[in-house]
Design an enzyme around this catalytic site. Structure first.
Site, short mmCIF file in Angstrom:
data_model
loop_
_atom_site.label_atom_id
_atom_site.label_comp_id
_atom_site.label_asym_id
_atom_site.label_seq_id
_atom_site.Cartn_x
_atom_site.Cartn_y
_atom_site.Cartn_z
N SER A 427 -25.27 -57.56 -8.35
CA SER A 427 -26.89 -57.81 -8.14
C SER A 427 -27.08 -59.30 -7.82
O SER A 427 -26.55 -59.57 -6.66
CB SER A 427 -27.24 -57.62 -9.58
OG SER A 427 -28.76 -57.76 -9.68
N ASP A 618 -31.40 -47.17 -7.44
CA ASP A 618 -31.67 -48.50 -7.65
C ASP A 618 -32.69 -49.05 -6.78
O ASP A 618 -32.85 -48.52 -5.60
CB ASP A 618 -30.31 -49.00 -6.94
CG ASP A 618 -30.55 -50.62 -7.56
OD1 ASP A 618 -31.46 -51.23 -8.15
OD2 ASP A 618 -29.61 -51.59 -6.89
N HIS A 648 -29.20 -49.40 -11.79
CA HIS A 648 -28.72 -50.50 -11.23
C HIS A 648 -28.34 -51.30 -12.50
O HIS A 648 -28.48 -51.15 -13.55
CB HIS A 648 -30.25 -51.52 -11.14
CG HIS A 648 -30.00 -52.93 -10.79
ND1 HIS A 648 -29.67 -53.33 -9.39
CD2 HIS A 648 -29.89 -54.20 -11.47
CE1 HIS A 648 -29.61 -54.44 -9.41
NE2 HIS A 648 -29.53 -55.27 -10.57
#
Length: 680
Positions: A427, A618, A648
């Site tokens: 991320s 995601d 995610h």
């Protein structure tokens, strides 16, 4: 299942269920039976409309894939999510058609569940219309909208559309079944924590109180969904930082460590901010000076965590331990006179954690890092960079780059010769892996030998894309939360910039623990009150939510004024919890070191091999697809893997299910490729 088969099956099930309910209504008419009958009629209508939309997407969505072997983009995902919803409806419809005449058939329960999925299908139909608008206005193969006005209209639609249905009965229907109980627990915990967020208690105390007030959200999914929608749209960034950092408490992290792998080295390091001299990558006889982090408040230390499955040479040296500080517990380093030190590893993994640039630390991620250290037999240096909004861009990037350079210069202390160095992150950490590599090249410092970025954020702007439409239904990354993170990191809220004390994650834990028994007593009292006194209020809230689900196609007076995004005769259900989402707007969002997808080719040329591991479900999927395409277009080595059915942040869930563990293992495989593949 072929999409034509999905819709023909849905039509057949609707016809069968409507016929069965019509017979039931003629025998024993009830309000619930009538509602269920109306609901099935609405589902039939939505299914017929959605089929045409899906057929249109299915004809073209392959043009947006990275390559034929990697089917994955936001358009595919929207179709996949719609099909997941329809398959649930088909399964439930068959059950109703078969059992509705039985003595033990619960009409009210089944009517409520089918209504929720009907509303979900209605809202997904709206997302398909919005995606259709994107498809018509974007260039061939382009996933992100270049039209800022269109993106603004999408935000307006997001704020007004009903979202609570996706966080109630059908929470997580699109994900792997093994993860749904966990997601339900997270959402219940979040709304319970939100209930007690403003109360004057210790944070561990709020967690204890939340435990006792969560009962109403367990038994009332509509109330849970409505409260989650309110929280995601209205609570501030401090709430999200506090909630996400609950995992940093010693109590919870100790519980997590029980199931994690044992490592011989788990050492916190604090490196003072002093200039570093490193050889130039182009000519090792020349050198370059790397400045310490300077942004916002000048030089300061950088915090890191060294994790190693085996104790290696240098890791227990006096030169390294001088950086550990007196607060490091002795158990962080397993040392004994008979313990044999392994030789230096030729590999080194430098890790940047996720958390939206605003939360968490290496401690939040150490569970899977311990497994990686064992599986790869490599020392791992995980960087605890300063967090936004107190430390916006470029502070985190400067600290991560400095930590990378320090690791190159002091690799022998970390148990490595650094013959091969890989950067890994998820991320926000994936973004930092890419931008640190760009910064290394621009400074003439040796670039890493490869990057493994899991579901990275490569475009920190407000541009709309089909995968970002998923933020309407995503319990992990709603759009309002995504925008809060972007606002914080890009410094749009510049008034909050201040020097922070490292790890604001329940540092007063000793005091919190001492007060825990008091908070549990207070929590138990509140829990009893919620059962005895708040029952009418909960019932009223449930009634309001249920009434909102009665008609999935609202009347025209419920629709916001403005340009129409939907065809005549259709409107999605509108939310009763309106909020003005603050859209980030600052030139920093377009900085290539913030949004590497916008970087010019000159900054990306020379990057090491980049391995992107994305999730099909995601909201940031299109970030990975477009970035992989961009690197390939300029001849840069890149791979893209798209994993199905996971949300995610799946690396932090690696111990929860077989699917998340397999995804983590795939990331390990990509890192191993960096270490064993021959140099370019």
């Amino acid at each position: 299942m072929d999409h034509r088969t999905v819709y023909s099956t849905l039509e057949a099930v609707c016809v069968e269920t409507i016929a069965a309910l019509t017979r039931l209504e003629s025998l024993r008419c009830s309000d619930a039976t009538a509602r269920l009958l109306v609901t099935m009629t609405h589902i039939q209508e939505h299914g017929r409309a959605v089929e045409g939309l899906v057929t249109g997407f299915a004809a073209v969505y392959h043009h947006f894939d990275f390559d034929p072997q990697t089917p994955g983009n936001g358009y595919r995902t929207l179709v996949k999510v719609v099909h997941s919803c329809i398959l649930h409806i088909i399964q439930k419809g068959r059950y109703i058609a078969t059992n509705c005449g039985g003595v033990f058939f619960r009409v009210e329960h089944n009517a409520g569940e089918m209504q929720t999925y009907c509303v979900a299908l209605c809202q997904l139909r709206a997302l398909l219309y919005l995606a259709q608008r994107l498809l018509g206005e974007n260039q061939h193969g382009q996933l992100y909208s270049q039209d800022r006005e269109l993106s603004k209209r999408f935000v307006k639609e997001y704020t007004s559309m009903h979202k609570a249905c996706f966080y109630g009965r059908c929470l997580g229907f699109q994900f792997s079944p093994s993860l749904r109980p966990f997601l339900q627990t997270v959402v219940i915990s979040m709304v319970s924590f939100g209930d007690n967020y403003k109360k004057h208690q210790t944070r561990l105390g709020r967690a204890a109180l939340s435990f006792f007030t969560s009962g109403k959200y367990v038994v009332d999914p509509e109330l849970r969904g409505a409260e989650f929608e309110r929280i995601t749209q209205n609570l501030d960034m401090h709430f999200w930082k506090t909630f996400w950092n609950i995992t940093e408490t010693e109590l919870i992290s100790s519980l997590a460590s029980i199931t994690s792998n044992i490592v011989q080295v788990n050492l916190m390091l604090t490196v003072p901010g002093e200039p570093l001299v490193l050889p130039l990558s182009s000519d090792p006889n020349l050198s370059v000076t790397v400045s310490p982090p300077l942004a916002h408040w000048g030089p300061g230390p950088v915090h890191m965590r060294l994790i190693s499955h085996s104790l290696r040479q240098g890791q227990d040296s006096a030169e390294l331990l001088v950086f550990s500080g007196p607060e490091t517990p002795l158990r962080s380093l397993t040392v004994g006179p008979r313990l044999q030190r392994a030789c230096l590893s030729p590999w080194l993994l430098v890790h940047f954690h996720g958390g939206g640039f605003v939360a968490q630390t290496s401690k939040s991620h150490e569970s899977y890092l311990k497994s990686w250290s064992r599986d790869l037999n490599v020392p791992i240096l995980s960087v605890d960079y300063s967090l936004a909004p107190e430390a916006p861009f470029p502070r985190a990037l400067e600290e991560c780059f400095y930590a990378y350079c320090w690791a190159l210069k002091n690799c022998n202390l970390l148990g490595s010769t650094a013959e091969r160095v890989c950067l890994a992150g998820d991320s926000a950490g994936g973004n930092l892996c890419i931008t640190v590599s760009m910064k290394a090249m621009s400074h003439g410092v040796r670039a890493p030998d490869g990057i493994m970025a899991a579901y990275p954020a490569t475009l920190l702007t407000t541009d709309a894309s089909p995968s970002r439409l998923l933020t309407l239904i995503d319990p992990v990354l709603p759009l309002s939360v995504l925008y809060k993170c972007i606002t914080a990191y890009t410094g749009a809220d510049s008034g909050s910039v201040q020097q922070v004390q490292q790890l604001d994650t329940l540092s007063a834990l000793g005091q919190d623990t001492a007060l825990l028994l008091r908070d549990i007593t207070q929590g138990a009292s509140s829990w009893l009150q919620s059962l005895l006194q708040e029952k009418p209020a909960a019932q009223a809230s449930t009634s309001r939510a249920t009434n909102g689900l009665r008609d999935p196609t609202p009347h025209s007076e419920d629709v916001q004024e403005g340009p129409r995004e939907f065809p005549e005769g259709f409107e999605p259900l509108r939310s009763g919890c309106l909020a003005e989402i603050r859209t980030p707007c600052t030139p920093v969002m377009n900085n290539p070191f913030v949004s590497p997808l916008l970087a010019p080719d000159s900054l990306l040329k020379g990057l090491p091999p980049v391995h992107l591991v994305a999730s099909a479900l995601d909201a940031l999927l299109d970030d990975s697809v477009m970035f992989a395409k961009k690197l390939r277009s300029i001849g840069q080595p890149v791979t893209l893997t798209v994993i199905e059915d996971l949300p995610h942040g799946f690396l932090s869930l690696s111990q929860l299910s077989k699917e998340t563990q397999e995804a983590s293992n795939l990331c390990v495989g990509r890192i191993r490729e960096v270490f064993v593949s021959p140099p370019l």
